[in-house]
Design a protein around this motif. Structure first.
Motif, PDB file in Angstrom:
ATOM      1  N   ARG A  10      67.487 116.320 -79.185  1.00  0.00           N
ATOM      2  CA  ARG A  10      66.316 116.087 -78.342  1.00  0.00           C
ATOM      3  C   ARG A  10      66.714 116.026 -76.868  1.00  0.00           C
ATOM      4  NH1 ARG A  10      62.569 113.514 -75.445  1.00  0.00           N
ATOM      5  NH2 ARG A  10      64.208 112.334 -74.430  1.00  0.00           N
ATOM      6  N   GLU A 205      63.886 105.278 -68.561  1.00  0.00           N
ATOM      7  CA  GLU A 205      62.597 105.813 -69.032  1.00  0.00           C
ATOM      8  C   GLU A 205      62.260 105.237 -70.410  1.00  0.00           C
ATOM      9  OE1 GLU A 205      62.502 109.878 -70.216  1.00  0.00           O
ATOM     10  OE2 GLU A 205      60.355 109.781 -70.622  1.00  0.00           O
ATOM     11  N   THR A 209      59.129 102.653 -70.760  1.00  0.00           N
ATOM     12  CA  THR A 209      57.947 103.100 -71.514  1.00  0.00           C
ATOM     13  C   THR A 209      57.928 102.484 -72.904  1.00  0.00           C
ATOM     14  OG1 THR A 209      59.126 105.027 -72.279  1.00  0.00           O
ATOM     15  CG2 THR A 209      57.764 105.333 -70.353  1.00  0.00           C
ATOM     16  N   ARG A 210      58.923 101.658 -73.195  1.00  0.00           N
ATOM     17  CA  ARG A 210      58.982 100.917 -74.470  1.00  0.00           C
ATOM     18  C   ARG A 210      59.180 101.822 -75.677  1.00  0.00           C
ATOM     19  NH1 ARG A 210      57.786  95.450 -72.596  1.00  0.00           N
ATOM     20  NH2 ARG A 210      57.208  95.887 -70.469  1.00  0.00           N
ATOM     21  N   ILE A 211      59.572 103.048 -75.442  1.00  0.00           N
ATOM     22  CA  ILE A 211      59.853 103.915 -76.581  1.00  0.00           C
ATOM     23  C   ILE A 211      61.017 103.340 -77.371  1.00  0.00           C
ATOM     24  CG2 ILE A 211      60.546 106.249 -77.262  1.00  0.00           C
ATOM     25  CD1 ILE A 211      59.422 107.157 -74.537  1.00  0.00           C
ATOM     26  N   GLU A 213      61.831 100.482 -78.345  1.00  0.00           N
ATOM     27  CA  GLU A 213      61.557  99.557 -79.440  1.00  0.00           C
ATOM     28  C   GLU A 213      61.327 100.327 -80.752  1.00  0.00           C
ATOM     29  OE1 GLU A 213      60.368  96.021 -78.536  1.00  0.00           O
ATOM     30  OE2 GLU A 213      60.257  95.407 -80.622  1.00  0.00           O
ATOM     31  N   ILE A 214      60.635 101.450 -80.635  1.00  0.00           N
ATOM     32  CA  ILE A 214      60.410 102.276 -81.834  1.00  0.00           C
ATOM     33  C   ILE A 214      61.717 102.948 -82.247  1.00  0.00           C
ATOM     34  CG2 ILE A 214      59.135 104.251 -82.763  1.00  0.00           C
ATOM     35  CD1 ILE A 214      56.965 103.610 -80.704  1.00  0.00           C
ATOM     36  N   SER A 217      64.101 100.753 -84.036  1.00  0.00           N
ATOM     37  CA  SER A 217      63.705 100.389 -85.391  1.00  0.00           C
ATOM     38  C   SER A 217      64.055 101.517 -86.355  1.00  0.00           C
ATOM     39  CB  SER A 217      62.213 100.061 -85.457  1.00  0.00           C
ATOM     40  OG  SER A 217      61.438 101.226 -85.324  1.00  0.00           O
ATOM     41  N   SER A 218      64.488 102.670 -85.809  1.00  0.00           N
ATOM     42  CA  SER A 218      64.875 103.793 -86.667  1.00  0.00           C
ATOM     43  C   SER A 218      66.367 104.042 -86.702  1.00  0.00           C
ATOM     44  CB  SER A 218      64.201 105.081 -86.184  1.00  0.00           C
ATOM     45  OG  SER A 218      62.831 104.906 -86.017  1.00  0.00           O
TER      46      SER A 218
ATOM     47  N   THR B  41      57.345  88.081 -82.478  1.00  0.00           N
ATOM     48  CA  THR B  41      58.058  89.322 -82.172  1.00  0.00           C
ATOM     49  C   THR B  41      59.488  89.261 -82.691  1.00  0.00           C
ATOM     50  OG1 THR B  41      56.686  89.599 -80.232  1.00  0.00           O
ATOM     51  CG2 THR B  41      58.661  90.940 -80.342  1.00  0.00           C
ATOM     52  N   ARG B  45      61.056  91.819 -85.259  1.00  0.00           N
ATOM     53  CA  ARG B  45      62.272  92.574 -84.927  1.00  0.00           C
ATOM     54  C   ARG B  45      63.357  92.365 -85.984  1.00  0.00           C
ATOM     55  NH1 ARG B  45      62.925  91.849 -78.349  1.00  0.00           N
ATOM     56  NH2 ARG B  45      61.490  93.499 -77.769  1.00  0.00           N
ATOM     57  N   ASN B  48      62.556  94.540 -88.836  1.00  0.00           N
ATOM     58  CA  ASN B  48      62.833  95.930 -88.477  1.00  0.00           C
ATOM     59  C   ASN B  48      64.319  96.208 -88.255  1.00  0.00           C
ATOM     60  OD1 ASN B  48      60.521  97.764 -88.252  1.00  0.00           O
ATOM     61  ND2 ASN B  48      59.683  96.114 -87.006  1.00  0.00           N
ATOM     62  N   TYR B  75      56.616 100.863 -87.978  1.00  0.00           N
ATOM     63  CA  TYR B  75      56.504  99.780 -86.996  1.00  0.00           C
ATOM     64  C   TYR B  75      55.758 100.244 -85.762  1.00  0.00           C
ATOM     65  CZ  TYR B  75      58.172  96.355 -83.527  1.00  0.00           C
ATOM     66  OH  TYR B  75      58.269  95.415 -82.530  1.00  0.00           O
ATOM     67  N   PRO B  77      55.006  98.681 -82.309  1.00  0.00           N
ATOM     68  CA  PRO B  77      55.258  97.508 -81.469  1.00  0.00           C
ATOM     69  C   PRO B  77      54.059  97.224 -80.572  1.00  0.00           C
ATOM     70  CG  PRO B  77      56.847  99.268 -81.033  1.00  0.00           C
ATOM     71  CD  PRO B  77      55.764  99.844 -81.846  1.00  0.00           C
ATOM     72  N   GLU B  79      54.096  96.519 -77.288  1.00  0.00           N
ATOM     73  CA  GLU B  79      54.273  97.347 -76.104  1.00  0.00           C
ATOM     74  C   GLU B  79      54.794  98.668 -76.600  1.00  0.00           C
ATOM     75  OE1 GLU B  79      53.866  96.327 -72.943  1.00  0.00           O
ATOM     76  OE2 GLU B  79      54.185  94.157 -72.891  1.00  0.00           O
ATOM     77  N   ARG B  80      54.026  99.724 -76.414  1.00  0.00           N
ATOM     78  CA  ARG B  80      54.484 100.972 -77.003  1.00  0.00           C
ATOM     79  C   ARG B  80      54.431 102.108 -76.015  1.00  0.00           C
ATOM     80  NH1 ARG B  80      50.383  98.575 -80.446  1.00  0.00           N
ATOM     81  NH2 ARG B  80      48.343  99.125 -79.637  1.00  0.00           N
ATOM     82  N   GLY B  81      55.118 103.145 -76.377  1.00  0.00           N
ATOM     83  CA  GLY B  81      55.147 104.280 -75.486  1.00  0.00           C
ATOM     84  C   GLY B  81      55.663 105.509 -76.202  1.00  0.00           C
ATOM     85  N   LEU B  82      55.417 106.638 -75.569  1.00  0.00           N
ATOM     86  CA  LEU B  82      55.915 107.904 -76.092  1.00  0.00           C
ATOM     87  C   LEU B  82      56.554 108.634 -74.915  1.00  0.00           C
ATOM     88  CD1 LEU B  82      52.620 108.796 -77.964  1.00  0.00           C
ATOM     89  CD2 LEU B  82      54.765 108.249 -79.096  1.00  0.00           C
ATOM     90  N   TYR B  83      57.320 109.677 -75.216  1.00  0.00           N
ATOM     91  CA  TYR B  83      57.909 110.471 -74.135  1.00  0.00           C
ATOM     92  C   TYR B  83      56.799 111.231 -73.424  1.00  0.00           C
ATOM     93  CZ  TYR B  83      62.490 109.573 -76.112  1.00  0.00           C
ATOM     94  OH  TYR B  83      63.626 108.974 -76.571  1.00  0.00           O
ATOM     95  N   LYS B  84      56.652 110.959 -72.131  1.00  0.00           N
ATOM     96  CA  LYS B  84      55.524 111.540 -71.392  1.00  0.00           C
ATOM     97  C   LYS B  84      55.589 113.053 -71.312  1.00  0.00           C
ATOM     98  CE  LYS B  84      54.340 107.675 -68.432  1.00  0.00           C
ATOM     99  NZ  LYS B  84      55.533 106.811 -68.528  1.00  0.00           N
ATOM    100  N   PHE B  95      60.167 111.623 -84.133  1.00  0.00           N
ATOM    101  CA  PHE B  95      60.098 110.270 -84.680  1.00  0.00           C
ATOM    102  C   PHE B  95      60.155 110.266 -86.204  1.00  0.00           C
ATOM    103  CE2 PHE B  95      58.136 109.130 -80.498  1.00  0.00           C
ATOM    104  CZ  PHE B  95      59.147 108.288 -80.115  1.00  0.00           C
ATOM    105  N   GLN B 139      50.387 107.635 -81.382  1.00  0.00           N
ATOM    106  CA  GLN B 139      51.347 106.580 -81.687  1.00  0.00           C
ATOM    107  C   GLN B 139      51.132 106.036 -83.109  1.00  0.00           C
ATOM    108  OE1 GLN B 139      52.731 104.559 -78.467  1.00  0.00           O
ATOM    109  NE2 GLN B 139      54.441 104.418 -79.879  1.00  0.00           N
TER     110      GLN B 139
END
Lengths: 435, 297
Positions: A10, A205, A209-211, A213-214, A217-218, B41, B45, B48, B75, B77, B79-84, B95, B139
């Motif tokens: 990636r 980044e 952006t809190r990515i 945390e996900i 978990s993997s 949390t 965690r 997880n 999971y 969370p 506060e969450r996010g993805l690659y912009k 993912f 998400q």
């Protein structure tokens, strides 16, 4: 293990697919030749447009006959100073040279008058011409025939040849070695900074952006960190290899256009000393080609790759650790200093010590200590480095990056999950100690 | 399904979890409640495997949690996010593959979910071009795409508009029907009462309450009845503070040792009983009451 590979994939694709990567990769090798080309072009334009500049010579000694060049024509004049000044002001002459009655043992009072500041090249041209004339005159006064003087004048250029262990002889040139050390050292410096920064930005980044945390978990934070470092390193390596191929092809084409053999072929010929000795000296360019042929490009490129990777991994881990500890790039500044200082030391060391004297003890230590060796050693490679020094330097470098990676992994693991607290060196030290 | 036993975790200067025991049965929606900073949390965690507990055990399906269980857990969370800059499709592939799906399996699952949530047309868009609500849907897909048997959702409805929140709520219920166990951590008590079968409350690192919604409500009922009467035969004592409006008298009375039937027949002597209803606290009331009680201990 396959998860690390996914991260590497990636990180690599996300960067290589970008347009900016393509542009930077294709344009950078063209920038230097392009700049050179522009300069040459401007100089040529200038020469074409330039009318011959006439310089009046008022020679009160009657000893000097100035030879005209492509740009400057000298005319002996009987005018006095005021008349000559007037001519210059009216534009009839570019300038005039006033040589008063001289004491040849201590020539003083020679002056150049002009409307504009004369160029460095004109001044040094005049100075060396006058110097030669005065020296000739002195020798003549001591009773030496001008014809003999002419015969005495010779140009010398020394060809330096290193004796290899297997009896092969390599033609060296200090300037070319300097240039190669200079370019490869700087390249490593730039690569570490550019790609180290990309690691840091990437970590920030994912954290901001809190990515992350996900992601954690993997897979394990260490896998994530290493995947990122390796992926971005692969981008750097790709860029470098494209450059090598591009520059190789480009220079071959250029050489081809100039009606000369490709450097590779030259190298083949030079591998055979008898052939090489039969090659007649056909001027400066052929000389440079001979020198280029004498350089072991394979050693150079492969040590570049090894030191780039070693240095990159060593610093990359540190950049990752910094990125994990902060919330935004602006917070990262305060932690950059300990990473930047050794890099700058290596960079300065390259110029001040290594390139000046590759075998001095300072150069030796700079190229052994892991934090500076990637840059410093590149300055020495083209001059030839004993095997044991290379082996020691590389071993320490590998040990160094294992250490920084371990260290960074501990900080990273905790840092990426911390938000809103401004870390200090003290808290980072605590993270490091907590198991 | 998930068995947490005597788990402790402390950070440098505070305790996050103290002797927490928790059992999450299979196929339920389990509400994990607690004020901010209570330790939710941290607990999530630990499940997880992002962080490790100092002591205690976590078992999933009867076995100690191991890295192989990552695939079983989804999971989301808080506060969450993805690659912009990454496309929706690539992102979901990434993912789901990190969770352990093969590429083909991932493709099939992602396609299904995109169709299900009616967002197929977004698959080549970058996240930065999507609205916040749209990104939340993606998400959610990223959380469930690998078909986890345990779904951990931390404030799943924050950031959704009511329409999308409803869609997500229905998806959660559907997953539950299919046997997925869901842990729902939230402050929104109304969604807890609607969705959850089971709740546990954590305050100041300790579990203070645990049980099915019914059990919890029953154990916290104050045994007070709301009564309304008309056509009075006798006067209502003033200490009951009755209120009169629209010809109806309303007041509340505690059982005070009687059975509800005894109380009802007593009331019938006062007049015509229009309504007789036990006052049952909402989960929110219990939550606030319990948190205050345990904080002031």
């Amino acid at each position: 293990m396959s998860k690390i590979f996914l991260v590497i994939q990636r990180e690599y694709l996300a960067r290589v697919k970008k347009k900016s990567f393509l542009i930077a990769t294709l344009l950078t090798p063209l920038i230097f030749p392009a700049i050179m080309g522009i300069f040459v072009w401007i100089a040529m334009q200038e020469k074409e447009n330039q009318s011959l500049r006439i310089i009046e010579v008022i020679d009160e000694t009657n000893l000097f006959f100035m030879e005209s060049s492509e740009q400057y024509a000298f005319t002996s004049s009987v005018n006095d100073l005021d008349a000559a000044k007037k001519m210059v002001k009216e534009g009839g002459r570019y300038g005039f040279l006033h040589i008063p009655k001289l004491d040849l043992t201590d020539p003083k009072g020679i002056q150049f008058y002009g409307l504009e500041n004369p160029s460095m090249s004109l001044m040094s041209y005049l100075e060396s011409a006058l110097k030669r004339k005065i020296e000739d005159q002195k020798l003549f006064d001591k009773g030496i025939d001008p014809k003999i003087l002419k015969d005495i004048r010779t140009t010398v250029s020394i060809k330096s040849i290193t004796l290899g262990e297997k009896g092969e002889e390599k033609i060296n040139d200090a300037t070319v070695n300097y240039a190669l050390g200079f370019v490869s050292g700087i390249l490593i410096y730039i690569f570490i900074f550019v790609y180290g920064n990309q690691i840091m930005q990437g970590v920030i980044e994912e954290k901001s952006t809190r990515i992350v945390e996900i992601l954690v978990s993997s897979l394990k934070p260490f896998q994530l960190m290493m995947g990122k470092i390796v992926g971005i390193g692969a981008v750097g390596l790709t860029q470098f290899l494209i450059w090598v191929v591009l520059i190789g092809t480009l220079s071959s084409v250029v050489m081809g256009v100039m009606g000369l053999q490709m450097p590779q072929q030259q190298a083949l010929e030079l591998a055979n000393p008898e052939l090489a000795q039969n090659v007649p000296d056909s001027g400066e360019l052929a000389n440079i080609l001979q020198v280029m042929g004498g350089i072991d490009f394979i050693t150079l490129v492969s040590s570049f790759i090894v030191y780039f990777l070693g240095g990159y991994l060593l610093y990359g881990a540190l950049f990752a650790a910094i990125g994990s500890a902060v919330d935004s790039p602006s917070d990262a500044q305060q932690f950059m200093l300990p990473v930047t200082i050794p890099l700058i030391v290596a960079y300065l060391g390259l110029f001040v010590f290594v390139l000046q004297d590759p075998t001095s003890s300072v150069s030796f230590w700079l190229s052994i200590v892991p934090l500076t060796s990637p840059i410093a050693m590149m300055g020495r490679i083209s001059y030839g480095v004993p095997f044991w020094e290379l082996a020691l330097s590389l071993t320490l470098l590998i040990g160094g990056f294992l250490l920084t990676t371990w260290f960074a992994g501990k900080i990273y693991r905790i840092g990426i999950l911390m938000h809103g607290t401004k870390p200090s060196y003290k808290t980072m030290w605590k993270w490091l100690k907590s198991s | 399904m998930l068995q947490i036993t005597q788990v402790n975790k402390s950070y440098e200067n505070h305790r996050a979890l103290t002797d927490v025991d928790l059992f999450v049965p299979k196929g339920v929606i389990f509400g994990l409640l607690g004020p901010n900073g209570a330790g939710k949390t941290t607990l999530i965690r630990i499940v997880n495997q992002i962080i490790e507990q100092d002591s205690g055990t976590v078992e999933l399906d009867g076995r100690t949690l191991s890295p192989n269980d990552i695939r079983k857990i989804g999971y989301l969370p808080e506060e969450r996010g993805l690659y912009k800059k990454m496309k929706v499709w690539d992102q979901l592939i990434y993912f789901s593959r990190l969770k352990g799906l093969s590429e083909n399996e991932a493709k099939v699952q992602i396609k299904n979910w995109l169709e299900k949530l009616d967002v197929v047309s977004w698959k080549d868009k970058k996240i930065e071009d999507l609205s916040k609500g749209m990104a939340q849907k993606i998400q959610f897909i990223a959380t469930v795409v690998h078909r986890p048997t345990l779904l951990i959702l931390d404030e799943p409805f924050s950031g959704f508009d009511p329409v999308n929140a409803e869609i997500i709520k229905n998806e959660i219920l559907e997953l539950k029907e299919k046997g997925t166990t869901v842990i729902l951590s939230t402050h929104r008590m109304e969604s807890v009462e609607l969705l959850c079968d089971h709740v546990a409350m954590i305050n100041r690192s300790r579990k203070i309450l645990d049980g099915t919604i019914r059990e919890v409500k029953r154990s916290f009922r104050p045994e007070v009845f709301k009564i309304s009467l008309n056509y009075l035969k006798r006067d209502i004592p003033m200490e009951w503070t009755p209120k009169f409006s629209d010809d109806v008298w309303k007041f509340t009375l505690p059982l005070a040792g009687k059975t509800p039937n005894q109380l009802l027949s007593e009331m019938m002597e006062f007049g015509e009983v229009l309504s007789f209803r036990e006052q049952i606290p909402s989960i929110e009331e219990i939550f606030i009451h319990q948190v205050q009680a345990s904080t002031h201990e």
